[in-house]
Design a protein around this motif. Structure first.
Motif, PDB file in Angstrom:
ATOM      1  N   GLU A 112      17.851  12.895 -21.072  1.00 38.28           N
ATOM      2  CA  GLU A 112      18.050  12.585 -22.487  1.00 38.28           C
ATOM      3  C   GLU A 112      16.839  11.851 -23.060  1.00 38.28           C
ATOM      4  O   GLU A 112      16.348  12.174 -24.149  1.00 38.28           O
ATOM      5  CB  GLU A 112      19.305  11.736 -22.665  1.00 38.28           C
ATOM      6  CG  GLU A 112      20.606  12.491 -22.453  1.00 38.28           C
ATOM      7  CD  GLU A 112      21.815  11.608 -22.683  1.00 38.28           C
ATOM      8  OE1 GLU A 112      21.665  10.546 -23.310  1.00 38.28           O
ATOM      9  OE2 GLU A 112      22.917  11.980 -22.240  1.00 38.28           O
ATOM     10  N   ILE A 113      16.356  10.853 -22.325  1.00 41.41           N
ATOM     11  CA  ILE A 113      15.190  10.088 -22.785  1.00 41.41           C
ATOM     12  C   ILE A 113      13.961  10.990 -22.852  1.00 41.41           C
ATOM     13  O   ILE A 113      13.146  10.902 -23.782  1.00 41.41           O
ATOM     14  CB  ILE A 113      14.940   8.878 -21.857  1.00 41.41           C
ATOM     15  CG1 ILE A 113      16.149   7.946 -21.869  1.00 41.41           C
ATOM     16  CG2 ILE A 113      13.690   8.112 -22.292  1.00 41.41           C
ATOM     17  CD1 ILE A 113      16.135   6.911 -20.762  1.00 41.41           C
ATOM     18  N   LEU A 114      13.843  11.880 -21.869  1.00 47.84           N
ATOM     19  CA  LEU A 114      12.707  12.797 -21.857  1.00 47.84           C
ATOM     20  C   LEU A 114      12.781  13.778 -23.024  1.00 47.84           C
ATOM     21  O   LEU A 114      11.745  14.130 -23.614  1.00 47.84           O
ATOM     22  CB  LEU A 114      12.665  13.559 -20.529  1.00 47.84           C
ATOM     23  CG  LEU A 114      11.361  14.299 -20.202  1.00 47.84           C
ATOM     24  CD1 LEU A 114      10.193  13.327 -20.139  1.00 47.84           C
ATOM     25  CD2 LEU A 114      11.496  15.044 -18.874  1.00 47.84           C
ATOM     26  N   LEU A 115      13.976  14.209 -23.397  1.00 54.53           N
ATOM     27  CA  LEU A 115      14.121  15.094 -24.553  1.00 54.53           C
ATOM     28  C   LEU A 115      13.712  14.383 -25.841  1.00 54.53           C
ATOM     29  O   LEU A 115      13.141  15.006 -26.748  1.00 54.53           O
ATOM     30  CB  LEU A 115      15.561  15.603 -24.652  1.00 54.53           C
ATOM     31  CG  LEU A 115      15.952  16.701 -23.651  1.00 54.53           C
ATOM     32  CD1 LEU A 115      17.448  16.981 -23.711  1.00 54.53           C
ATOM     33  CD2 LEU A 115      15.163  17.982 -23.904  1.00 54.53           C
ATOM     34  N   ILE A 116      14.008  13.080 -25.938  1.00 57.16           N
ATOM     35  CA  ILE A 116      13.526  12.300 -27.086  1.00 57.16           C
ATOM     36  C   ILE A 116      12.003  12.277 -27.088  1.00 57.16           C
ATOM     37  O   ILE A 116      11.359  12.487 -28.131  1.00 57.16           O
ATOM     38  CB  ILE A 116      14.071  10.859 -27.030  1.00 57.16           C
ATOM     39  CG1 ILE A 116      15.589  10.835 -27.204  1.00 57.16           C
ATOM     40  CG2 ILE A 116      13.422   9.995 -28.115  1.00 57.16           C
ATOM     41  CD1 ILE A 116      16.203   9.456 -27.056  1.00 57.16           C
ATOM     42  N   THR A 117      11.413  12.032 -25.926  1.00 56.97           N
ATOM     43  CA  THR A 117       9.953  11.996 -25.793  1.00 56.97           C
ATOM     44  C   THR A 117       9.341  13.338 -26.178  1.00 56.97           C
ATOM     45  O   THR A 117       8.316  13.395 -26.877  1.00 56.97           O
ATOM     46  CB  THR A 117       9.564  11.637 -24.348  1.00 56.97           C
ATOM     47  OG1 THR A 117      10.195  10.414 -23.969  1.00 56.97           O
ATOM     48  CG2 THR A 117       8.061  11.501 -24.204  1.00 56.97           C
ATOM     49  N   MET A 118       9.969  14.435 -25.748  1.00 49.77           N
ATOM     50  CA  MET A 118       9.460  15.770 -26.068  1.00 49.77           C
ATOM     51  C   MET A 118       9.547  16.047 -27.567  1.00 49.77           C
ATOM     52  O   MET A 118       8.650  16.678 -28.148  1.00 49.77           O
ATOM     53  CB  MET A 118      10.241  16.813 -25.268  1.00 49.77           C
ATOM     54  CG  MET A 118       9.981  16.745 -23.767  1.00 49.77           C
ATOM     55  SD  MET A 118      11.240  17.566 -22.772  1.00 49.77           S
ATOM     56  CE  MET A 118      10.784  19.274 -22.967  1.00 49.77           C
ATOM     57  N   ALA A 119      10.622  15.579 -28.196  1.00 46.15           N
ATOM     58  CA  ALA A 119      10.758  15.762 -29.647  1.00 46.15           C
ATOM     59  C   ALA A 119       9.679  14.985 -30.395  1.00 46.15           C
ATOM     60  O   ALA A 119       9.073  15.502 -31.351  1.00 46.15           O
ATOM     61  CB  ALA A 119      12.145  15.317 -30.095  1.00 46.15           C
ATOM     62  N   ILE A 120       9.426  13.759 -29.968  1.00 46.25           N
ATOM     63  CA  ILE A 120       8.387  12.939 -30.604  1.00 46.25           C
ATOM     64  C   ILE A 120       7.002  13.549 -30.368  1.00 46.25           C
ATOM     65  O   ILE A 120       6.138  13.544 -31.250  1.00 46.25           O
ATOM     66  CB  ILE A 120       8.454  11.492 -30.086  1.00 46.25           C
ATOM     67  CG1 ILE A 120       9.781  10.853 -30.523  1.00 46.25           C
ATOM     68  CG2 ILE A 120       7.269  10.668 -30.593  1.00 46.25           C
ATOM     69  CD1 ILE A 120      10.038   9.489 -29.929  1.00 46.25           C
TER      70      ILE A 120
END
Length: 314
Positions: A112-120
């Motif tokens: 989940e945190i990595l998906l946030i990072t990928m979106a940013i």
């Protein structure tokens, strides 16, 4: 006697699996195929990115990290599911259950945190292209990937330690196909308010994550739509389309699983949602990141040629 009763539960029994006489083996082979496909597919993506210098950029680095996490995310639950499908006794020890919950949810949190990072990352690349390379350096990229994993594993540790200290005095039947936090908490001889707190914490974390990612992609789409050329718009969409699809599949299944609060589903529907969350969503991820991406397909093809024909060097 009371102390003996409190320490009586040493293992849990899963009730979400069909019995062997009810066709348990019919589910075994499709699940084994899916698990093998997920592991092999994600490992191919991981090594293709690591071994192809053309893919050494932040976007593919995050994809390879996500693929590596997916291997262990599915391994936390599916091997035990496979074992239970061919076993008369569908049990798991107390320690095994705690470990399964910890690794499954820690890996899920990391993703989940990595998906946030990928979106940013996609937001920076599309909305701030001139500053992107200065900001998203290889060092920062590695720090973000490592930080996602470390934070994902640390945030759940106090919760699992707390659950391990709770008394379990029976019954010991988990109405699910894997050890999950709320079903296990329902079996504890403790105040039911802890279950409500658990539901609220999960719901808030999921909603905040979805909002951050959704707002990032809304902003990205608005910028892409202002690109004058159709070719430019298509190229921009191609760099974030896979991420957006994975986001919808991942958080769609997560929302069905955990944004239910006190609502109860029929056992068959509950099992179907759990399978979508733990099995089907990971099944589609390597397909999305490989078949829809020309650079990734070329890197995987190159990796396979090198393994099959070591003299291949182009």
């Amino acid at each position: 006697m009371e102390g003996a009763n409190l320490s009586a539960v040493t293992e849990f029994v899963f009730t979400g699996f069909p019995q062997l006489q009810d066709g348990g083996l019919l589910y075994f082979f499709p699940l084994l195929f899916i698990y093998t496909f997920v592991v092999v597919g994600n490992l191919l993506i991981f090594f293709a990115v690591r071994m192809d210098a053309r893919l050494h950029n932040p976007m593919y680095n995050f994809i390879s990290t996500f693929s590596f996490l997916e291997v262990w995310y599915t391994t936390a639950t599916i091997p035990k599911m496979l074992s239970n499908l061919v076993s008369e006794k569908k049990t798991i020890s107390m320690t095994g259950c705690l470990l399964q919950m910890y690794f499954f949810h820690s890996l899920g949190n990391s993703e989940e945190i990595l998906l946030i990072t990928m979106a940013i990352d996609r937001y920076m690349a599309i909305c701030n292209p001139l500053r992107y390379q200065m900001i998203m350096t290889p060092r920062l990229c590695a720090q973000l990937s490592a930080g996602s994993c470390i934070f994902g594993f640390l945030i759940l540790l106090p919760e699992i330690v707390t659950i391990s200290t709770l008394p379990f005095c029976g019954p010991n039947q988990i109405h699910q196909i894997f050890c999950d936090l709320v079903p296990v908490l329902r079996l504890a001889c403790t105040n039911a308010s802890m279950i409500l707190v658990e539901d609220v914490i999960h719901a808030v974390a999921i909603i905040i994550t979805i909002l951050i990612i959704a707002l990032s992609y809304i902003r990205i789409v608005s910028v892409i739509l202002r690109i004058p050329s159709a070719e430019g718009r298509q190229k921009a969409f191609s760099t974030c389309g896979g991420h957006l699809t994975v986001f919808l599949i991942f958080f769609g299944s997560v929302s069905l699983m955990y944004l239910r609060f006190n609502a109860t589903y029929p056992p068959a529907l509950d099992t179907a949602i759990a399978l979508m969350f733990t099995v089907l969503a990971p099944f589609f991820h390597p397909i999305i990141y490989s078949l829809r991406n020309k650079d990734m397909k070329n890197a995987i093809r190159k990796l396979l040629r090198k393994r099959i024909c070591p003299s291949y060097n182009t």
